[in-house]
Design a protein around this motif. Structure first.
Motif, PDB file in Angstrom:
ATOM      1  N   MET A   1       0.836  -1.190   0.000  1.00 25.84           N
ATOM      2  CA  MET A   1       0.000   0.000   0.000  1.00 25.84           C
ATOM      3  C   MET A   1       0.872   1.242   0.000  1.00 25.84           C
ATOM      4  SD  MET A   1      -2.760   1.249   2.856  1.00 25.84           S
ATOM      5  CE  MET A   1      -3.376  -0.409   3.052  1.00 25.84           C
ATOM      6  N   ASP A   2       0.521   2.184  -0.864  1.00 30.00           N
ATOM      7  CA  ASP A   2       1.169   3.493  -0.844  1.00 30.00           C
ATOM      8  C   ASP A   2       0.375   4.354   0.130  1.00 30.00           C
ATOM      9  OD1 ASP A   2       1.957   6.145  -1.327  1.00 30.00           O
ATOM     10  OD2 ASP A   2       2.547   5.675  -3.379  1.00 30.00           O
ATOM     11  N   TYR A   3       0.910   4.525   1.328  1.00 28.93           N
ATOM     12  CA  TYR A   3       0.153   5.195   2.385  1.00 28.93           C
ATOM     13  C   TYR A   3      -0.232   6.620   2.010  1.00 28.93           C
ATOM     14  CZ  TYR A   3       2.123   1.260   4.966  1.00 28.93           C
ATOM     15  OH  TYR A   3       2.492   0.006   5.370  1.00 28.93           O
ATOM     16  N   SER A   4       0.652   7.308   1.324  1.00 29.59           N
ATOM     17  CA  SER A   4       0.352   8.695   0.963  1.00 29.59           C
ATOM     18  C   SER A   4      -0.822   8.760   0.003  1.00 29.59           C
ATOM     19  CB  SER A   4       1.591   9.356   0.343  1.00 29.59           C
ATOM     20  OG  SER A   4       1.998   8.670  -0.827  1.00 29.59           O
ATOM     21  N   LYS A   5      -0.861   7.849  -0.987  1.00 31.95           N
ATOM     22  CA  LYS A   5      -1.976   7.826  -1.931  1.00 31.95           C
ATOM     23  C   LYS A   5      -3.281   7.443  -1.234  1.00 31.95           C
ATOM     24  CE  LYS A   5       0.649   6.815  -6.158  1.00 31.95           C
ATOM     25  NZ  LYS A   5       0.856   5.849  -7.261  1.00 31.95           N
ATOM     26  N   THR A   6      -3.193   6.442  -0.362  1.00 30.91           N
ATOM     27  CA  THR A   6      -4.392   6.003   0.348  1.00 30.91           C
ATOM     28  C   THR A   6      -4.929   7.117   1.233  1.00 30.91           C
ATOM     29  OG1 THR A   6      -3.621   3.715   0.358  1.00 30.91           O
ATOM     30  CG2 THR A   6      -5.325   4.298   1.943  1.00 30.91           C
ATOM     31  N   ALA A   7      -4.052   7.754   1.985  1.00 32.22           N
ATOM     32  CA  ALA A   7      -4.475   8.818   2.889  1.00 32.22           C
ATOM     33  C   ALA A   7      -5.126   9.963   2.126  1.00 32.22           C
ATOM     34  CB  ALA A   7      -3.272   9.330   3.684  1.00 32.22           C
ATOM     35  N   ALA A   8      -4.488  10.375   1.035  1.00 32.84           N
ATOM     36  CA  ALA A   8      -5.021  11.483   0.245  1.00 32.84           C
ATOM     37  C   ALA A   8      -6.370  11.122  -0.368  1.00 32.84           C
ATOM     38  CB  ALA A   8      -4.027  11.862  -0.845  1.00 32.84           C
ATOM     39  N   ALA A   9      -6.498   9.893  -0.869  1.00 31.89           N
ATOM     40  CA  ALA A   9      -7.744   9.479  -1.523  1.00 31.89           C
ATOM     41  C   ALA A   9      -8.884   9.363  -0.511  1.00 31.89           C
ATOM     42  CB  ALA A   9      -7.529   8.144  -2.239  1.00 31.89           C
ATOM     43  N   VAL A  10      -8.595   8.810   0.652  1.00 31.41           N
ATOM     44  CA  VAL A  10      -9.627   8.673   1.683  1.00 31.41           C
ATOM     45  C   VAL A  10     -10.069  10.040   2.173  1.00 31.41           C
ATOM     46  CG1 VAL A  10     -10.076   7.888   4.035  1.00 31.41           C
ATOM     47  CG2 VAL A  10      -8.948   6.372   2.410  1.00 31.41           C
ATOM     48  N   LEU A  11      -9.112  10.918   2.432  1.00 32.67           N
ATOM     49  CA  LEU A  11      -9.444  12.254   2.938  1.00 32.67           C
ATOM     50  C   LEU A  11     -10.278  13.023   1.916  1.00 32.67           C
ATOM     51  CD1 LEU A  11      -9.077  14.100   5.338  1.00 32.67           C
ATOM     52  CD2 LEU A  11      -6.970  14.963   4.304  1.00 32.67           C
ATOM     53  N   GLN A  12      -9.923  12.903   0.643  1.00 32.98           N
ATOM     54  CA  GLN A  12     -10.715  13.564  -0.388  1.00 32.98           C
ATOM     55  C   GLN A  12     -12.105  12.948  -0.476  1.00 32.98           C
ATOM     56  OE1 GLN A  12      -8.892  13.547  -4.257  1.00 32.98           O
ATOM     57  NE2 GLN A  12     -10.571  14.629  -5.244  1.00 32.98           N
ATOM     58  N   GLY A  13     -12.186  11.611  -0.327  1.00 33.72           N
ATOM     59  CA  GLY A  13     -13.463  10.927  -0.437  1.00 33.72           C
ATOM     60  C   GLY A  13     -14.448  11.287   0.663  1.00 33.72           C
ATOM     61  N   VAL A  14     -13.949  11.596   1.847  1.00 34.82           N
ATOM     62  CA  VAL A  14     -14.862  11.956   2.934  1.00 34.82           C
ATOM     63  C   VAL A  14     -15.234  13.431   2.907  1.00 34.82           C
ATOM     64  CG1 VAL A  14     -14.050  10.100   4.427  1.00 34.82           C
ATOM     65  CG2 VAL A  14     -12.974  12.361   4.575  1.00 34.82           C
ATOM     66  N   GLY A  15     -14.819  14.130   1.869  1.00 34.07           N
ATOM     67  CA  GLY A  15     -15.200  15.528   1.730  1.00 34.07           C
ATOM     68  C   GLY A  15     -14.136  16.511   2.148  1.00 34.07           C
ATOM     69  N   GLY A  16     -12.930  16.013   2.372  1.00 37.37           N
ATOM     70  CA  GLY A  16     -11.839  16.900   2.737  1.00 37.37           C
ATOM     71  C   GLY A  16     -11.759  17.169   4.222  1.00 37.37           C
ATOM     72  N   GLU A  17     -10.654  17.773   4.606  1.00 35.83           N
ATOM     73  CA  GLU A  17     -10.407  18.048   6.022  1.00 35.83           C
ATOM     74  C   GLU A  17     -11.498  18.886   6.653  1.00 35.83           C
ATOM     75  OE1 GLU A  17      -7.005  20.373   8.702  1.00 35.83           O
ATOM     76  OE2 GLU A  17      -6.579  19.780   6.623  1.00 35.83           O
ATOM     77  N   LYS A  18     -12.057  19.840   5.904  1.00 35.95           N
ATOM     78  CA  LYS A  18     -13.064  20.742   6.467  1.00 35.95           C
ATOM     79  C   LYS A  18     -14.373  20.030   6.787  1.00 35.95           C
ATOM     80  CE  LYS A  18     -11.274  24.949   4.266  1.00 35.95           C
ATOM     81  NZ  LYS A  18     -11.570  26.068   3.342  1.00 35.95           N
TER      82      LYS A  18
END
Length: 616
Positions: A1-18
């Motif tokens: 697993m590429d942790y950076s790709k997974t983290a970025a994709a999940v965070l974007q999928g949940v609507g972003g940090e905000k």
């Protein structure tokens, strides 16, 4: 697993940090509290590399990652302001958490979960102590009994102190200020004032009630504390706020509890007790059904203590306690429901919690571990327990059963019901209270933490080839207890005759230790293998090993992974027996056709047999 790709994709999928109020993780999942569910793209989250599944429960949006969830969590912390040190799994959030029931359950679970093992352990101790007294093994007038009773009773007796800590974490209040407030509630001289007439505080009449083992007052007061702290910290000068704030809070909130919160809670309890007592006297079976069904609900709210004076008065006037008889059905029904969870669940952590909770409930009548740790979070088992309590309690009270002593309703306390009423209805009622919730839990089921999130085929069987030239031996013959017991996984060991390790199947290198003594591989279907060259060879610090691959590299069966010097390692005093194991046994629980005797690299070594989970 590429942790950076997974983290970025999940965070974007949940609507972003905000769109995230808070983020924590458990053993396998990222747990988000989302502000606006409409902004969540579940399909995008599931498409992120390494994401197994998603689920929504307890007001949380859960992303199932697996064993590598800490790495993804850390990566999200790196690229955002989420998942930082301030985050903890017991924090309340300003974001929406679903309906009021879900929010309440989430709060109760968060506050009580850290206490569960202590509750379960002391509950079991109390059960064994009660058994010793019941069967005449221990005299309850001895100092030995007094000491053991203190050990088993102390934690639940001073439960407000423990709740002060967990509630403070949940509401983001100062923990030691909460502890100071809780300490005042159970301070010995305050406990001694319970029931004393004509008490006043600066001329204001005080009705002192017991806060020993109470739940609701301390949770309410810590919630008020959390808001008052934020106000005071904002208004007081920095030079004095740190010591003046706790002083003011203790000075204001403790008397407020004695004057308002405690009496109101007690008034509610007393009103409920009086009303149900009236029904119980007029229509016994209905009173029994209500007590059997709602007793554990009262326990959750801490309202059950209002019945204690009523039961004591009943015992003093008539010599019997009719209100206590149906409580046996309520307690045993919840214990039966948690037993059903233990039988049905595939989640090992849930099993390990359900087993002692069931024993604690059946033997000692201590149902807090079962309610707060298992049945209430899963919802259905708690409801099934209520159903069993209604049916069993109704039957018991219809038989005119009563307690001849004030006992804790439990399996060991049943003798207190003997000698009054219809004993046939007693045992029928107890049987119904146990059998009905158990069968409902096992047959109807609940949302299992493993099954509900395992909406994936767990892969196909995988043929693992020998990575070495040597002699295959059973894993049980490895001179290392952890490998031999299969603690890290199942497989076969090889005593190598050539110092070269080759890939046993097409895979990605997920772990390449700099010392060269071990290699971790993952197949495309999800099988994860560990090849550990020798026993304790990590102590060589890489000496005599030559690593030929790096983490993240893709290899095909037969590619050279590591070279090592067998003679030098042996001369250094190390055993070169090499375990080859599958490290995710839930996905591949069985090892088939294990090789034995001489093998060459590329020969079949064993078959990793996959198992599919199906939604129940």
């Amino acid at each position: 697993m590429d942790y950076s790709k997974t983290a970025a994709a999940v965070l974007q999928g949940v609507g972003g940090e905000k769109n995230v109020s808070s983020l924590v993780h458990c053993a396998t999942r990222l747990r988000f509290v989302i502000k606006d569910n409409a902004l969540v793209d579940t399909a995008a989250v599931k498409a992120a590399p390494g994401v197994i599944a998603t689920a929504e429960a307890g007001g949380q949006y859960q992303v199932v990652i697996g064993n590598e969830v800490p790495e993804v969590f850390a990566e999200i912390a790196r690229i955002s302001n989420l998942a930082g040190p301030a985050s903890n799994e017991n924090s309340a959030s300003d974001g929406p958490k679903g309906n009021l029931l879900n929010r309440f359950i989430a709060m109760i679970s968060a506050i009580f979960t850290p206490l569960l093992w202590a509750l379960a352990g002391t509950g079991l101790l109390k059960a064994f102590l009660a058994a010793a007294v019941t069967f005449g093994w221990l005299d309850n007038t001895t100092s030995t009994f007094l000491i053991l009773n203190a050990l088993s009773d102390a934690f639940i007796n001073f439960l407000p102190l423990a709740l002060a800590i967990t509630a403070a974490k949940y509401f983001n209040a100062a923990q030691f200020t909460s502890l100071a407030i809780a300490g005042a509630l159970v301070y010995p001289s305050m406990v001694d004032l319970n029931g004393v007439p004509d008490l006043t505080f600066f001329g204001i009449p005080v009705t002192m009630v017991s806060y020993v083992s109470s739940v609701i007052p301390i949770i309410v007061i810590v919630w008020l504390q959390s808001h008052a702290e934020r106000f005071l910290y904002a208004k007081l000068p920095a030079a004095i706020r740190r010591f003046v704030t706790p002083m003011l809070l203790v000075l204001i909130l403790v008397p407020l509890t004695f004057l308002v919160i405690g009496p109101v809670s007690n008034l509610i309890s007393g009103g409920l007790a009086g009303g149900i007592g009236w029904i119980f006297n007029v229509v016994p079976w209905l009173g029994g059904a209500i007590m059997g069904g709602l007793w554990q609900v009262f326990v959750i709210f801490g309202l059950h203590w209002g019945f204690v004076p009523l039961m004591t008065a009943e015992l003093q006037t008539s010599g019997y306690i009719y209100l206590i008889a149906p409580l046996f059905a309520a307690v045993l029904a919840q214990a039966a429901a948690v037993t059903g969870v233990w039988v049905r669940t595939k989640d090992e952590n849930l099993k390990s919690l359900a087993a002692p909770a069931a024993l604690s409930g059946f033997l000692a009548g201590v149902t807090e571990p079962a309610i707060y740790g298992v049945n209430l979070p899963l919802k259905r088992p708690f409801v099934f327990g209520v159903v069993g309590g209604v049916l069993g309690g109704g039957l018991i009270s219809a038989g005119g059963l009563a307690g001849n002593a004030f006992v804790l309703p439990s399996g060991l306390g049943i003798p207190a019901l003997l000698g009054t009423g219809n004993l046939v209805l007693l045992f029928i009622g107890l049987a119904v209270a146990i059998i009905v919730p158990f069968l409902l839990t096992v047959i109807v089921g609940f949302k299992d933490p493993v099954v509900a999130t395992a909406a994936l085929a767990l892969g196909t069987d995988l043929q693992v080839l020998s990575p070495l030239d040597g002699t295959a031996v059973p894993l049980t013959e490895v001179a290392d207890a952890v490998f031999a017991a299969g603690t890290l996984g199942r497989g076969v060991a090889i005593l190598p005759r050539v110092g070269a390790v080759y890939a046993p199947f097409d895979a990605e290198v997920v772990a390449a230790f700099p010392t060269g003594h071990a290699i971790g591989l993952r197949h495309a279907d999800g099988a994860e293998a560990l090849i550990h060259i020798g026993i304790d060879t990590v102590k060589l610090g890489g000496k005599h090993f030559s690593l030929k691959v790096e983490k993240g590299q893709r290899v095909v069966a037969g590619d050279l992974l590591v070279e090592f010097d067998i003679s030098a390692i042996t001369a250094a005093g190390y055993d070169v027996t090499t375990p080859v194991i599958i490290t995710n046994p839930r996905k591949y629980p069985t090892i088939g056709s294990p090789a034995s005797g001489p093998v060459a690299h590329g020969d079949p070594l064993f078959l990793a047999v996959a198992e599919e989970l199906t939604l129940a």
